[in-house]
Scaffold this motif. Structure first.
Motif, mmCIF file in Angstrom:
data_model
loop_
_atom_site.group_PDB
_atom_site.id
_atom_site.type_symbol
_atom_site.label_atom_id
_atom_site.label_comp_id
_atom_site.label_asym_id
_atom_site.label_seq_id
_atom_site.Cartn_x
_atom_site.Cartn_y
_atom_site.Cartn_z
ATOM 1 N N GLU A 190 0.875 -1.173 0.000
ATOM 2 C CA GLU A 190 0.000 0.000 0.000
ATOM 3 C C GLU A 190 0.911 1.221 0.000
ATOM 4 O OE1 GLU A 190 -4.072 -0.301 2.278
ATOM 5 O OE2 GLU A 190 -2.519 -1.208 3.527
ATOM 6 N N LEU A 195 -2.269 6.818 0.989
ATOM 7 C CA LEU A 195 -2.952 6.688 2.275
ATOM 8 C C LEU A 195 -3.010 8.040 2.990
ATOM 9 C CD1 LEU A 195 -1.495 3.312 3.621
ATOM 10 C CD2 LEU A 195 -3.654 3.698 2.415
ATOM 11 N N GLN A 200 -9.369 10.871 6.324
ATOM 12 C CA GLN A 200 -9.230 10.101 7.564
ATOM 13 C C GLN A 200 -10.305 10.555 8.541
ATOM 14 O OE1 GLN A 200 -6.861 7.652 7.704
ATOM 15 N NE2 GLN A 200 -6.182 8.210 5.643
ATOM 16 N N ARG A 213 -8.480 3.790 2.883
ATOM 17 C CA ARG A 213 -7.512 2.833 2.307
ATOM 18 C C ARG A 213 -7.928 2.570 0.859
ATOM 19 N NH1 ARG A 213 -4.076 1.836 7.042
ATOM 20 N NH2 ARG A 213 -2.931 0.491 5.623
ATOM 21 N N GLU A 218 -3.038 0.523 -3.189
ATOM 22 C CA GLU A 218 -2.532 -0.799 -3.582
ATOM 23 C C GLU A 218 -1.982 -0.785 -5.003
ATOM 24 O OE1 GLU A 218 -4.375 -4.722 -2.200
ATOM 25 O OE2 GLU A 218 -6.080 -3.323 -2.110
ATOM 26 N N LYS A 284 -12.407 -5.309 10.297
ATOM 27 C CA LYS A 284 -11.353 -4.387 9.883
ATOM 28 C C LYS A 284 -10.064 -5.123 9.576
ATOM 29 C CE LYS A 284 -8.391 -0.543 11.182
ATOM 30 N NZ LYS A 284 -7.998 0.484 12.188
ATOM 31 N N CYS A 285 -9.495 -4.827 8.423
ATOM 32 C CA CYS A 285 -8.168 -5.305 8.065
ATOM 33 C C CYS A 285 -7.567 -4.308 7.079
ATOM 34 C CB CYS A 285 -8.210 -6.710 7.470
ATOM 35 S SG CYS A 285 -9.306 -6.878 6.043
ATOM 36 N N CYS A 286 -6.257 -4.390 6.886
ATOM 37 C CA CYS A 286 -5.559 -3.493 5.974
ATOM 38 C C CYS A 286 -4.686 -4.312 5.033
ATOM 39 C CB CYS A 286 -4.677 -2.517 6.747
ATOM 40 S SG CYS A 286 -5.596 -1.471 7.899
ATOM 41 N N PRO A 287 -4.905 -4.189 3.701
ATOM 42 C CA PRO A 287 -5.948 -3.417 3.035
ATOM 43 C C PRO A 287 -7.337 -3.943 3.386
ATOM 44 C CG PRO A 287 -4.889 -4.902 1.476
ATOM 45 C CD PRO A 287 -4.091 -4.980 2.738
ATOM 46 N N PRO A 288 -8.372 -3.160 3.064
ATOM 47 C CA PRO A 288 -9.710 -3.502 3.544
ATOM 48 C C PRO A 288 -10.488 -4.422 2.611
ATOM 49 C CG PRO A 288 -9.766 -1.364 2.499
ATOM 50 C CD PRO A 288 -8.332 -1.832 2.433
ATOM 51 N N GLY A 331 -6.422 -3.668 13.210
ATOM 52 C CA GLY A 331 -6.837 -4.240 11.934
ATOM 53 C C GLY A 331 -6.317 -5.647 11.755
#
Length: 447
Positions: A190, A195, A200, A213, A218, A284-288, A331
């Motif tokens: 990412e 970002l 935000q 995100r 990405e 929630k996670c990154c990337p989403p 995340g």
């Protein structure tokens, strides 16, 4: 069968082999597959027969993306709990990520510490990734020689201060060093500038988090990664792809001979942004996780081979860190035990077979890591198996999971595919939710 040495025969009307699914008898000698034979082959004298009827015999799954967090953050997970969850879910081999543990796996001494902690706790075979951070270029070759399977880096902040991201110059330096000894660099891709430029907003709305995100983060990072890999003739792997937009970039690079592979994860392939309730930060996670149309593109990428494999990116935390604010919550998705049924549920709906699932979740991750004894039911491989009742369903109850913290985005979902038993080198290590004592080995690259 070769006879005297065969001590176990596993039989099913549906055995998933590299040549397809068929009735077969799998002969095991000394923890290794001796032969895959006709279903009605006579069982050698003295060998034990296990007949699974119509349940499917799959190669044990290989999960190359697991955050075990041990030592240092064992209240988040740990080798004992993570590998029990893996075994219960049909996974027989996992590779541990180098961060979220203290110390991170960025030096040989730190690797030694981690191996000592894992040695008596591993229910499945376990290997380790090394980490590439700004200050450890000198440590990369020694880690490679000590047996790590490759090197993880971030191009944006990792979320933990002890594992900093690489800028473009540092990325090029680390990649050149790793390419010099023929290693593999695996990348959280990412772009930090995208970002930083994204809106935000704190609060419980998933749409606000998703906007923070963007796919462009990405796509841009992957484009830059491919450019470095092309110039350095390096081998790189894109972790946890969530943006379907990046697939044409990756496919084109491969056609040009760039050595780039890519994975996605069960949550990107089975869950969508549209269904996330406000405040439900277990998603929630990154990337989403992105929209349903994006998910369709990821499945197209699996179908055409652009996406090589599916791995969990199991990244758990304590319950208190999943606050209702998407901006501040930790995340990570806890899914280690549920990846196989989650993917099978969606794959069957989309017309895919268990042969496809075995390729994505066993053969391809094994190939990525160079685990030549894993990933397929064929002679000479380890006798690692998952026995699946593919038409049975169950509803996910977090209290029944073996993860240390029973938080999961799959809570309450009804999934197809019940793992009846899991076998590691010819030994049953899990059956109907009951686990044996740890039998896993610690793995090193090319050993």
């Amino acid at each position: 069968m070769s006879g005297a040495d065969v001590n176990l025969v596993l039989r099913s009307t549906r055995v998933v082999t590299p040549e397809g699914t068929r009735p077969a008898a799998v002969a095991v000698a000394g923890g290794t597959i001796d032969a895959v034979l006709a279903y009605d082959t006579e069982v050698p004298a003295g060998a034990r027969l296990e007949d699974f009827g119509d349940d499917v015999l799959l190669p044990g799954l290989v999960d190359t993306h697991v955050h075990v967090n041990d030592p240092g953050r064992t209240e988040w997970e740990g080798f004992w709990t993570a590998t029990r969850a893996a075994a219960a879910g049909g996974i027989t081999t996992l590779l541990d990520m180098p961060l979220n543990s203290l110390p991170p796996t960025t030096t040989v001494d730190h690797l030694r510490t981690k191996r000592q902690v894992a040695a008596t706790k591993a229910h499945v075979d376990t290997g380790f990734w090394g980490g590439a951070v700004p200050a450890n270029v000198k440590d990369l070759r020694p880690l490679h020689e000590a047996g790590v399977f490759g090197f993880k880096c971030f191009l944006s902040p990792s979320g933990v201060e002890e594992f900093p991201e690489l800028d473009q110059e540092q990325l090029a330096r680390s990649m050149a060093e790793i390419a010099g000894f023929g290693g593999l660099l695996i990348v959280h891709a990412e772009d930090p500038r995208h970002l930083a430029a994204a809106p935000q907003r704190s609060g419980p709305a998933y749409a606000d988090f998703l906007a923070s995100r963007p796919r462009d983060a990405e796509n841009t990072a992957i484009e830059g990664l491919i450019a470095h890999a092309r110039r350095l003739n390096a081998r790189v792997h894109v972790l946890h792809l969530s943006s379907g937009d990046a697939l044409p970039l990756i496919a084109a690079a491969r056609r040009d001979g760039v050595r780039v592979t890519v994975e996605s994860c069960p949550h990107f392939l089975t869950l969508t942004a549209e269904e996330v309730p406000d405040g439900a930060t277990e998603f929630k996670c990154c990337p989403p996780m992105r929209e349903a149309a994006n998910q369709d593109a990821l499945w197209d990428g699996l179908a055409d081979g652009t996406i090589d494999c599916i791995v969990s990116d199991h990244s758990p935390c304590t319950t208190d860190l999943k606050t209702p604010d998407f901006a501040s919550a930790w995340g990570g998705i806890s899914s280690l035990q549920l990846g196989l049924p989650a993917i099978w549920t969606e794959a069957r709906r989309r017309g895919h077979s268990l042969d496809d699932v075995a390729r994505w979740m066993s053969a391809a991750p094994a190939a990525l890591a160079g685990l030549a004894r894993k990933g397929a039911i064929e002679a000479g491989r380890d006798a690692d198996f998952a026995v699946l009742a593919p038409d049975e369903t169950f509803t996910v109850d977090p209290a029944e999971l073996f993860h240390r913290n029973q938080v999961t985005a799959y809570a309450g979902r009804t999934l197809h595919g019940v793992v009846k038993s899991t076998w590691l080198r010819g030994r049953r290590i899990a059956a109907d939710g009951v686990l044996t004592e740890p039998a896993g080995r610690l793995l090193e690259r090319n050993h």
